[in-house]
Design a protein around this motif. Structure first.
Motif, PDB file in Angstrom:
ATOM      1  N   LEU A 160       3.005  -0.738  10.197  1.00  0.00           N
ATOM      2  CA  LEU A 160       4.061  -1.754  10.364  1.00  0.00           C
ATOM      3  C   LEU A 160       3.815  -2.964   9.469  1.00  0.00           C
ATOM      4  CD1 LEU A 160       4.634  -1.612  14.212  1.00  0.00           C
ATOM      5  CD2 LEU A 160       6.408  -1.361  12.478  1.00  0.00           C
ATOM      6  N   GLN A 161       2.527  -3.244   9.246  1.00  0.00           N
ATOM      7  CA  GLN A 161       2.178  -4.376   8.375  1.00  0.00           C
ATOM      8  C   GLN A 161       2.757  -4.157   6.966  1.00  0.00           C
ATOM      9  OE1 GLN A 161       0.358  -7.288   8.919  1.00  0.00           O
ATOM     10  NE2 GLN A 161       0.444  -7.823   6.766  1.00  0.00           N
ATOM     11  N   THR A 162       2.768  -2.906   6.516  1.00  0.00           N
ATOM     12  CA  THR A 162       3.349  -2.586   5.199  1.00  0.00           C
ATOM     13  C   THR A 162       4.849  -2.887   5.210  1.00  0.00           C
ATOM     14  OG1 THR A 162       1.698  -0.866   4.919  1.00  0.00           O
ATOM     15  CG2 THR A 162       3.617  -0.716   3.490  1.00  0.00           C
ATOM     16  N   GLN A 163       5.525  -2.518   6.289  1.00  0.00           N
ATOM     17  CA  GLN A 163       6.962  -2.851   6.386  1.00  0.00           C
ATOM     18  C   GLN A 163       7.153  -4.365   6.482  1.00  0.00           C
ATOM     19  OE1 GLN A 163       8.530  -0.676   9.797  1.00  0.00           O
ATOM     20  NE2 GLN A 163       9.369   0.888   8.456  1.00  0.00           N
ATOM     21  N   ALA A 164       6.262  -5.025   7.204  1.00  0.00           N
ATOM     22  CA  ALA A 164       6.405  -6.477   7.411  1.00  0.00           C
ATOM     23  C   ALA A 164       6.309  -7.223   6.084  1.00  0.00           C
ATOM     24  CB  ALA A 164       5.341  -6.978   8.389  1.00  0.00           C
ATOM     25  N   ARG A 165       5.432  -6.738   5.181  1.00  0.00           N
ATOM     26  CA  ARG A 165       5.282  -7.393   3.878  1.00  0.00           C
ATOM     27  C   ARG A 165       6.591  -7.387   3.107  1.00  0.00           C
ATOM     28  NH1 ARG A 165       0.659  -4.196   2.863  1.00  0.00           N
ATOM     29  NH2 ARG A 165      -0.985  -5.075   4.128  1.00  0.00           N
ATOM     30  N   LYS A 166       7.458  -6.409   3.392  1.00  0.00           N
ATOM     31  CA  LYS A 166       8.768  -6.348   2.723  1.00  0.00           C
ATOM     32  C   LYS A 166       9.827  -7.098   3.531  1.00  0.00           C
ATOM     33  CE  LYS A 166       7.753  -1.637   1.238  1.00  0.00           C
ATOM     34  NZ  LYS A 166       7.988  -0.295   1.771  1.00  0.00           N
ATOM     35  N   GLY A 167       9.395  -7.786   4.584  1.00  0.00           N
ATOM     36  CA  GLY A 167      10.354  -8.540   5.408  1.00  0.00           C
ATOM     37  C   GLY A 167      11.160  -7.662   6.331  1.00  0.00           C
ATOM     38  N   CYS A 168      10.645  -6.461   6.617  1.00  0.00           N
ATOM     39  CA  CYS A 168      11.453  -5.480   7.366  1.00  0.00           C
ATOM     40  C   CYS A 168      10.983  -5.252   8.803  1.00  0.00           C
ATOM     41  CB  CYS A 168      11.449  -4.139   6.645  1.00  0.00           C
ATOM     42  SG  CYS A 168      12.179  -4.232   5.025  1.00  0.00           S
TER      43      CYS A 168
END
Ligand code: UTP
Length: 275
Positions: free
Chosen positions: A233-241
């Motif tokens: 989820l952290q990877t998605q969070a980095r894209k603002g998602c």
């Protein structure tokens, strides 16, 4: 409209041994209903009638629970006891159940990836049934599904926890958009209190976009040597998602004995015999 919900139910439930030696933790009853049925009812209420169970060895009782028991039906048909079957009959009428086995318990992220063939390329809910959530209005997943229609990205349910308990959770930091809704920019799994970015803890309700499967495939094992959903989820969070949502309602940590006892007392006092 989100139609599918994934239920990772393959864990060992070691905190409830010896009760969980040959019985799935998710079948422990809070008063007279197993934990996993509360979860399935919450998903169906949110419109997610497709329930995808990620099970494991020793979990057959869960599959049997979401099937007809002909012998039982025959035995109590036409007697005053039939009403005891009402809630599970409703669930069976409305839900569709699919199952896949997780062969090795390599963590929540791995359990979710194991469920990919049951979900496919669409957004889906994830419900951890050992987090029992109760609300007199819309259930937590229904609240989150509504939010998904607005933001179209992954959503995690959060609650404030005491600082000395953050080490048990995934914890987020982010920008507050409006009351109770955050855009997540950082997530840490089980941080020490000193390193935690906040006391906003992720609990067992998620809406995930399907790109999460490829991200999990590329996520190495993290805390406890397990493939952590929080890391993906952290990877998605980095894209603002990723959004985080402070839900309406009460949540009980039924994966721990004190939380389970608290839930049992609460349900008995507030709901038992009242529907
Ligand atoms: P938990 O860590 O709370 O469950 O995982 P556990 O491992 O069964 O419990 P303890 O710590 O040994 O007492 C959260 C959820 O993820 C599922 C569990 O079944 C639980 O619903 N899970 C966890 C899986 O399905 N597979 C896994 O590999 C790990």
């Amino acid at each position: 409209m989100i139609k599918k919900c994934l239920f990772p139910v393959a864990g060992y439930g070691t905190r409830f041994l010896p009760a969980t030696k040959s019985m799935p933790k998710e079948m422990l009853p809070v008063v007279n209903k197993p934990l996993v049925q509360y979860g399935v009812e919450e998903a169906i209420e949110a419109g997610m009638r497709n329930c995808a169970l990620v099970t494991g060895r020793g979990k057959r009782a869960i599959a049997d629970h979401f099937d007809i028991s002909y012998e039982l039906e025959h035995q109590i048909s036409g007697t005053g006891k039939e009403t005891y079957l009402n809630s599970i009959r409703d669930v069976l009428d409305q839900g569709v159940f699919t199952m896949v086995r997780q062969r090795e318990m390599k963590g929540l992220g791995h359990a979710i990836l194991t469920g990919e063939p049951l979900i496919g390329n669409e957004p889906f809910g994830v419900l951890l049934s050992d987090d029992l959530c109760l609300n007199d209005g819309a259930g937590v997943l229904a609240q989150m599904a509504e939010l998904y229609n607005q933001f179209r990205c992954s959503i995690v349910a959060i609650q404030e926890v005491p600082v000395d308990e953050v080490h048990k959770y995934g914890v987020i930091a982010g920008e507050s958009l409006k009351d109770g809704i955050y855009r997540v920019d950082e997530m840490v799994e089980k941080p020490d209190a000193a390193d935690a970015p906040s006391n906003l803890a992720i609990i067992g309700r998620y809406i995930l976009t399907p790109d999460i499967f490829d991200i999990i495939r590329d996520t190495p094992p993290g805390a406890n040597g397990e493939v952590q959903l929080t890391d993906a989820l952290q990877t998605q969070a980095r894209k603002g998602c990723v959004m985080a949502y402070k839900f309406q309602g009460r949540r009980f940590d039924c994966g721990s004995v004190p939380g389970f006892v608290e839930a049992t007392n609460f349900v008995y006092e507030n709901y038992y015999g009242k529907d």
